[in-house]
Design a protein around this motif. Sequence first.
Motif, PDB file in Angstrom:
ATOM      1  N   GLU A  54       1.014  -0.930  -0.018  1.00 56.63           N
ATOM      2  CA  GLU A  54       0.166  -0.003   0.102  1.00 56.63           C
ATOM      3  C   GLU A  54       0.936   1.273   0.079  1.00 56.63           C
ATOM      4  OE1 GLU A  54      -2.400  -0.455   3.344  1.00 56.63           O
ATOM      5  OE2 GLU A  54      -3.864  -1.576   2.589  1.00 56.63           O
ATOM      6  N   GLN A  55       1.959   1.335   0.777  1.00 59.16           N
ATOM      7  CA  GLN A  55       2.573   2.546   0.914  1.00 59.16           C
ATOM      8  C   GLN A  55       3.369   2.896  -0.423  1.00 59.16           C
ATOM      9  OE1 GLN A  55       2.837   4.825   3.312  1.00 59.16           O
ATOM     10  NE2 GLN A  55       1.121   3.582   4.122  1.00 59.16           N
ATOM     11  N   THR A  56       3.938   1.500  -0.919  1.00 54.66           N
ATOM     12  CA  THR A  56       4.733   1.540  -2.343  1.00 54.66           C
ATOM     13  C   THR A  56       3.971   2.135  -3.403  1.00 54.66           C
ATOM     14  OG1 THR A  56       6.163  -0.142  -1.446  1.00 54.66           O
ATOM     15  CG2 THR A  56       6.106   0.392  -3.941  1.00 54.66           C
ATOM     16  N   SER A  57       2.431   1.656  -3.434  1.00 52.06           N
ATOM     17  CA  SER A  57       1.638   1.840  -4.593  1.00 52.06           C
ATOM     18  C   SER A  57       0.907   3.275  -4.030  1.00 52.06           C
ATOM     19  CB  SER A  57       0.540   0.733  -4.594  1.00 52.06           C
ATOM     20  OG  SER A  57       1.205  -0.525  -4.899  1.00 52.06           O
ATOM     21  N   LYS A  58       0.956   3.904  -3.254  1.00 50.36           N
ATOM     22  CA  LYS A  58       0.436   5.221  -2.903  1.00 50.36           C
ATOM     23  C   LYS A  58       0.640   6.251  -3.853  1.00 50.36           C
ATOM     24  CE  LYS A  58      -0.466   8.261   0.999  1.00 50.36           C
ATOM     25  NZ  LYS A  58      -0.463   9.477   0.156  1.00 50.36           N
TER      26      LYS A  58
END
Length: 547
Positions: A54-58
Motif C-alpha cells: 500500500e505504501q509503495t503503491s500510494k
Amino acid sequence: MKAPNNIYRKNFTLITAFLVVITVSLVIAVIISYNLTTKYVENEFASAKIEVLEQTSKPYNDFFQLKIPEITSYQGFLDSASAANYAGTVFKTYPFVQRILFYDLQIGSPEAQKPFADTKGISVKAIYQYKPKHGTVRGVKDMIWANGDDFREMALKLSNFISVADTTRLPTQDEIFHTFYNVNPDKISYLNIPRREDIKIYQSILKNRNSKAYYKQNMMTFLLDAKLLKVKNTHPELYQQVSIQPVVYDPLDIEGGRKVTEAALTGAFSNFKLYFSSTNEHLQQEVDRRFLPTGAVILLIYFFMVLISWLIYRNLKINLKIFKLQYDFINNFTHEFKTPVSVIKIAGSNLRGDAELSERQRRHYGKILDEEADKLNDLMNKLLSFTQLENRSISLNREEINLPQFVEGYINTFKIKYPDFKLSYEVDDIGTFNTDPVLLGSIFQNLMENAYKYSHPGKKEMSIRIHAERKNAVFAFSDKGIGMAKNEQGEVFKKFYRIENQYNQNGSVGLGLAFCKELANFMGGDITVTSKINEGSTFIVTLPFEN
C-alpha cells in the motif's frame, strides 16, 4: 524437640516442591511464549507485505485517482503549452511516468487525419510527446510514431458512450472508468469527461454528418515504468530486501536459509510484483527482540514467586525458631522452678516431721530454704526486670560511682561465692562514672556468672579492663572459657537463645545475655562479643559519659 523438627522438614519439603513447580512452569511458559512469538513473526512476515504494498503503491494511486482527472478541469481546451506545463508537474511528482502523449482531438471535424480516420466522427488534430527534461516533438511524423490503437480504442469508447448517454443524469463511476480510462500494462490512456450539455451537442453532431462544427477533446496516454516506483519498506525488521520484479519472476536458485513472499501490484503495474526476502537469521533476531519483553516479564514473575517462597521459608524458619526457643524456655524455666521448689518442699517436710532436730540441722534446713528462695526470687526479678526494660517502665537513676571501688566490690563477692574463680581488673583514666549502679551491677553480675559457668574446670578466669574511648566508657570482660562459633555470636543476645553444649543442659533459660543487651541499650550504650572456640570470649560494653 522432634515435633518442631518434623514440622520444619515437612514445610521445607512443601516449599521445595513449590519451587520445583514454579521452575517447571517457568520453563514451559518460556517455551510456549517463544514458540508463539516465532509463529506470530512468521504470520506477520506473510501479512505485513500488504502494508508495504500500500505504501509503495500510494504514489501510483494518487496519480491515478487525483492527478489524471485534472485533465477534465481543462474541458478539452488544453494546447501544447498548457499540456507541457501539466506534463512537467507530472514528471516532477511522479518519476515513474516516462513519457506522455497528448492527443488534441476534435469531434465532428471533416479534417480528420488519415492515419486515424474512420473513428465515427472523432479525429486527431495533432499529437505531442513529452519527456522529462526534454523538449516537445510535433508533426505528422509523431502521429505516425504514436500508437494509433490507443486512440482508436478510446475514440470508439467515447463514440459509443455519446450515442447511448442519458443526459438527464451524471455518469456513474463505473461508466466513467470504462469509457474515459484505458488501463494496460505500463500504460494509461485518459479522455477528459465532457459535460452533459456537451454530450447533447456531440450527439447532434454525430447524427448530422454534414455539420461543419467541431468541438475539442483532450486525450493523454501516460507511459509508465514500474522499475522507477520507489519501494517503501515499512517493515525492515521483517523484510531484508524488497524489490520490484516481473510477475513471472521465480528464481530457481533461491539460497538456502531464506524466506520469501510476494504481493502483486495493481493497475498499469499488474505485470509486476513486490518480491520480499529475508534470511532465517534476520527473522530469528526479530523473534528474539520481540520475545525479550515477554521473557523479562516471565522472569520477573518467577523471581517474584521465588521471593514469596523465600519470605515464607524465612518466616517459617523464624517462627519455628521462636517456637523452639519458647519450648526450651518453658522446659528450662520449669526445671529452674522445679528444683528449688522440690528442695524447699523436702526441707519443709523435714522441719514438719515428728523427729526432733538438732540446732545444727534446723540451721542447715533454714539455710537451704533461704538459698532456694533467693534463687526463685532472683529468677523472678530477672524476668520482671526484663519485661520492664522492654516496656520502658523503669527509670534510669544515675549517680556518681567510684569505678575501682565498684568493680572491686563485685570481685570480692564472687571470690567468696566461687573461691576457684580467678578475677582481676584494671581501670585506666577513669576515676568516677555517672550511671545507674543497680543496672550496671546487673551487667557485671550476669557476665561474671556466665564466665564462671562456661569455663572448663581449672580455667575459670576473668579479667576486667575499663578505659575511656572518645565520649564513652568501655568495659571489657575477657574470659578463657569454652567460647562460641562465629555464627552464634550474633544470636546469643536474643531472648531465649541458648548454645547447645554440655554447660547448657540444665540451669539456663537463655535470658542472661539478652538481659545485658537490653540493659546496655536502655543505658544508651551497646554490648558486643568476640570469641573463639576453646580460647575464650570478650564481651565489650560501651556506655556513654553523662554530659
